[in-house]
Design a protein around this motif. Structure first.
Motif, PDB file in Angstrom:
ATOM      1  N   PRO A   1       0.880  -1.037   0.105  1.00 30.80           N
ATOM      2  CA  PRO A   1       0.118   0.015   0.063  1.00 30.80           C
ATOM      3  C   PRO A   1       0.769   1.244   0.164  1.00 30.80           C
ATOM      4  O   PRO A   1       2.282   1.186   0.341  1.00 30.80           O
ATOM      5  CB  PRO A   1      -0.803  -0.211   1.364  1.00 30.80           C
TER       6      PRO A   1
ATOM      7  N   THR B   1       1.213   2.841   7.254  1.00 29.04           N
ATOM      8  CA  THR B   1       0.543   2.354   8.298  1.00 29.04           C
ATOM      9  C   THR B   1      -0.657   1.343   8.017  1.00 29.04           C
ATOM     10  O   THR B   1      -1.321   0.765   8.724  1.00 29.04           O
ATOM     11  CB  THR B   1      -0.050   3.602   8.965  1.00 29.04           C
ATOM     12  N   VAL B   2      -0.686   1.073   6.875  1.00 25.41           N
ATOM     13  CA  VAL B   2      -1.708   0.235   6.275  1.00 25.41           C
ATOM     14  C   VAL B   2      -1.070  -1.230   5.982  1.00 25.41           C
ATOM     15  O   VAL B   2       0.015  -1.691   5.725  1.00 25.41           O
ATOM     16  CB  VAL B   2      -2.368   0.718   4.882  1.00 25.41           C
ATOM     17  N   CYS B   3      -1.822  -2.360   6.325  1.00 24.99           N
ATOM     18  CA  CYS B   3      -1.634  -3.780   6.308  1.00 24.99           C
ATOM     19  C   CYS B   3      -1.411  -4.150   4.706  1.00 24.99           C
ATOM     20  O   CYS B   3      -2.661  -3.752   4.271  1.00 24.99           O
ATOM     21  CB  CYS B   3      -2.222  -4.642   7.202  1.00 24.99           C
TER      22      CYS B   3
ATOM     23  N   CYS C   1      -4.753  -7.009   4.665  1.00 29.17           N
ATOM     24  CA  CYS C   1      -6.216  -6.487   4.612  1.00 29.17           C
ATOM     25  C   CYS C   1      -6.495  -5.038   4.256  1.00 29.17           C
ATOM     26  O   CYS C   1      -7.662  -4.832   3.972  1.00 29.17           O
ATOM     27  CB  CYS C   1      -6.678  -6.601   6.093  1.00 29.17           C
ATOM     28  N   ARG C   2      -5.426  -4.227   3.713  1.00 31.61           N
ATOM     29  CA  ARG C   2      -5.577  -3.089   3.231  1.00 31.61           C
ATOM     30  C   ARG C   2      -6.402  -1.934   4.307  1.00 31.61           C
ATOM     31  O   ARG C   2      -6.859  -1.140   3.870  1.00 31.61           O
ATOM     32  CB  ARG C   2      -6.294  -2.989   1.933  1.00 31.61           C
ATOM     33  N   LYS C   3      -5.816  -2.304   5.490  1.00 28.84           N
ATOM     34  CA  LYS C   3      -6.652  -1.420   6.581  1.00 28.84           C
ATOM     35  C   LYS C   3      -5.463  -0.986   7.524  1.00 28.84           C
ATOM     36  O   LYS C   3      -4.275  -1.564   7.461  1.00 28.84           O
ATOM     37  CB  LYS C   3      -7.564  -2.151   7.363  1.00 28.84           C
ATOM     38  N   ILE C   4      -5.735   0.006   8.271  1.00 30.29           N
ATOM     39  CA  ILE C   4      -4.824   0.411   9.304  1.00 30.29           C
ATOM     40  C   ILE C   4      -4.334  -0.718  10.051  1.00 30.29           C
ATOM     41  O   ILE C   4      -5.170  -1.427  10.615  1.00 30.29           O
ATOM     42  CB  ILE C   4      -5.157   1.542  10.154  1.00 30.29           C
ATOM     43  N   ARG C   5      -3.067  -1.035  10.130  1.00 31.52           N
ATOM     44  CA  ARG C   5      -2.629  -2.104  10.939  1.00 31.52           C
ATOM     45  C   ARG C   5      -2.959  -2.143  12.395  1.00 31.52           C
ATOM     46  O   ARG C   5      -2.980  -1.284  13.042  1.00 31.52           O
ATOM     47  CB  ARG C   5      -1.090  -2.095  11.048  1.00 31.52           C
ATOM     48  N   VAL C   6      -3.217  -3.294  13.107  1.00 36.10           N
ATOM     49  CA  VAL C   6      -3.510  -3.398  14.248  1.00 36.10           C
ATOM     50  C   VAL C   6      -2.686  -4.673  15.042  1.00 36.10           C
ATOM     51  O   VAL C   6      -2.437  -5.676  14.310  1.00 36.10           O
ATOM     52  CB  VAL C   6      -5.010  -4.136  14.498  1.00 36.10           C
TER      53      VAL C   6
ATOM     54  N   CYS D   1      -0.654  -6.626  10.142  1.00 39.00           N
ATOM     55  CA  CYS D   1      -1.263  -7.030  11.118  1.00 39.00           C
ATOM     56  C   CYS D   1      -1.214  -8.378  11.894  1.00 39.00           C
ATOM     57  O   CYS D   1      -0.760  -9.123  10.835  1.00 39.00           O
ATOM     58  CB  CYS D   1      -2.989  -6.996  10.941  1.00 39.00           C
TER      59      CYS D   1
ATOM     60  N   CYS E   1      -3.599 -11.066  10.344  1.00 33.27           N
ATOM     61  CA  CYS E   1      -3.514 -11.324   8.958  1.00 33.27           C
ATOM     62  C   CYS E   1      -2.220 -12.125   8.619  1.00 33.27           C
ATOM     63  O   CYS E   1      -2.400 -13.202   8.331  1.00 33.27           O
ATOM     64  CB  CYS E   1      -3.403 -10.051   8.377  1.00 33.27           C
TER      65      CYS E   1
END
Length: 356
Positions: A295, A299-301, A304-309, A322, A325
């Motif tokens: 990405p 800060t995006v995984c 999952c293409r979302k903000i990493r957790v 993440c 993931c």
């Protein structure tokens, strides 16, 4: 530049003054000795704090006592400091005397003691002042005094004024050296002017007189108990000063090398030369394919293409995902999602940020 060199050559050939290069070199000699000795004492103190820790704690005071003994010995014996004698120079009182006194004659008492104090005390006080300024700057950053307190206002004003005072001090020396180069002054240093002396080169008569004095001191005999005690004390102090000066003469270049090696500027060069190289990117990584997987936001995984957790890195490739993931992906495929490197679950590394 050629005119300046010709002027210096003519000036040095026309009188007995040392060149500016000799004068500055003898000044830098003792300035290089102290940091090198300080580093040796630091190494000893770190290797055995219980035995040598006091040397590091009281280094300034021990050094000033040894320096006092060394300079007193050379001023009384050669009418010069240790570094001046090392460069075959001597001190003579300021005046219009046509015939210079021999080096063995010594300086007049007033010039002798003023020279000794300026040689030893001024560098000691300047070093203490620099340490005080450094400690006050650290205290200013972590001070518990309120900003409006008189003490904090005072040392903040002192810290603000110190750079200008130091610049004036250094500028005074620079102007004096320029006047000396141009033949407008008899001294290259204001300290010599304050001591009431000037530097000249040793003559052949001075060298012969020094050799005779050394030979006469070894063959002289004393008779009374008082003179024997005084002579023994003088010999002991002279022996300590002589052994110290001889050791310094032999190791002066070694000490200068240590000072250069451990200087802050050289340490930066050494670090740049010995620093570990930056790890190369994965050799099997297809940049075209990886650009589509990675990405744009860091800060995006990538999965999952979302903000990493619970950001987790793969030690085999260095990419971050993440935790949930990458755990599921590695457990199923046993490889890195980006590089394809073989990866196991034990290669997952949890990353801790300051916010967490």
């Amino acid at each position: 530049m050629a005119e300046l060199g010709a002027h210096l050559t003519a000036a040095s050939a026309g009188d007995d003054r040392p060149s500016i290069f000799e004068a500055v070199a003898q000044d830098s000699l003792m300035a290089a000795v102290k940091p090198a000795l300080q580093h040796l004492v630091k190494v000893l103190a770190e290797s055995n704090p219980g035995r040598y820790g006091f040397l590091w704690h009281w280094f300034d005071e021990i050094y000033v006592l040894l320096d006092l003994l060394l300079q007193q010995h050379y001023l009384a014996r050669c009418s010069a400091s240790f570094s001046e004698n090392f460069y075959s120079l001597k001190r003579i009182p300021i005046g219009d005397c046509r015939q210079q006194p021999l080096a063995t004659a010594g300086l007049p008492k007033r010039q002798h003691w003023k020279s000794l104090l300026l040689l030893v005390l001024v560098p000691y006080l300047k070093g203490k002042l620099e340490k005080l300024v450094s400690s006050l700057r650290e205290e200013d950053e972590y001070s518990i005094h309120p900003p409006s307190s008189s003490w904090k206002r005072f040392y903040r004003a002192f810290l603000a004024a110190y750079p200008f005072v130091n610049m004036t001090w250094e500028g005074w020396f620079l102007v004096q050296q320029l006047c000396y180069i141009l033949g407008k002054a008899q001294h290259h240093s204001p300290m010599l002017r304050l001591a009431g002396v000037r530097l000249v080169r040793l003559t052949a008569e001075d060298i012969k007189a020094l050799e005779k004095k050394l030979a006469g001191a070894t063959s002289s005999q004393t008779h009374s108990i008082k003179t024997q005690v005084q002579s023994a004390a003088r010999k002991a102090l002279g022996g300590i000063a002589f052994s110290l000066s001889t050791g310094l003469s032999v190791s002066v270049f070694f000490l200068q090398f240590l000072d250069w090696w451990y200087s802050s500027e050289n340490q930066e060069t050494i670090k740049s030369l010995t620093a570990l190289p930056t790890p190369p990117p994965p050799v099997h990584l297809d940049h075209g394919a990886s650009s589509a997987l990675l990405p744009k936001l860091k800060t995006v995984c990538p999965l999952c293409r979302k903000i990493r957790v619970n950001a987790t890195a793969l030690s085999t490739s260095g990419f971050v995902f993440c935790y949930r993931c990458v755990y599921s992906y590695v457990k199923t495929h046993q490889r890195c999602p980006i590089t394809g490197y073989a990866t196991e679950l034990q290669h997952l590394v949890k990353l801790y940020s300051p916010e967490s």
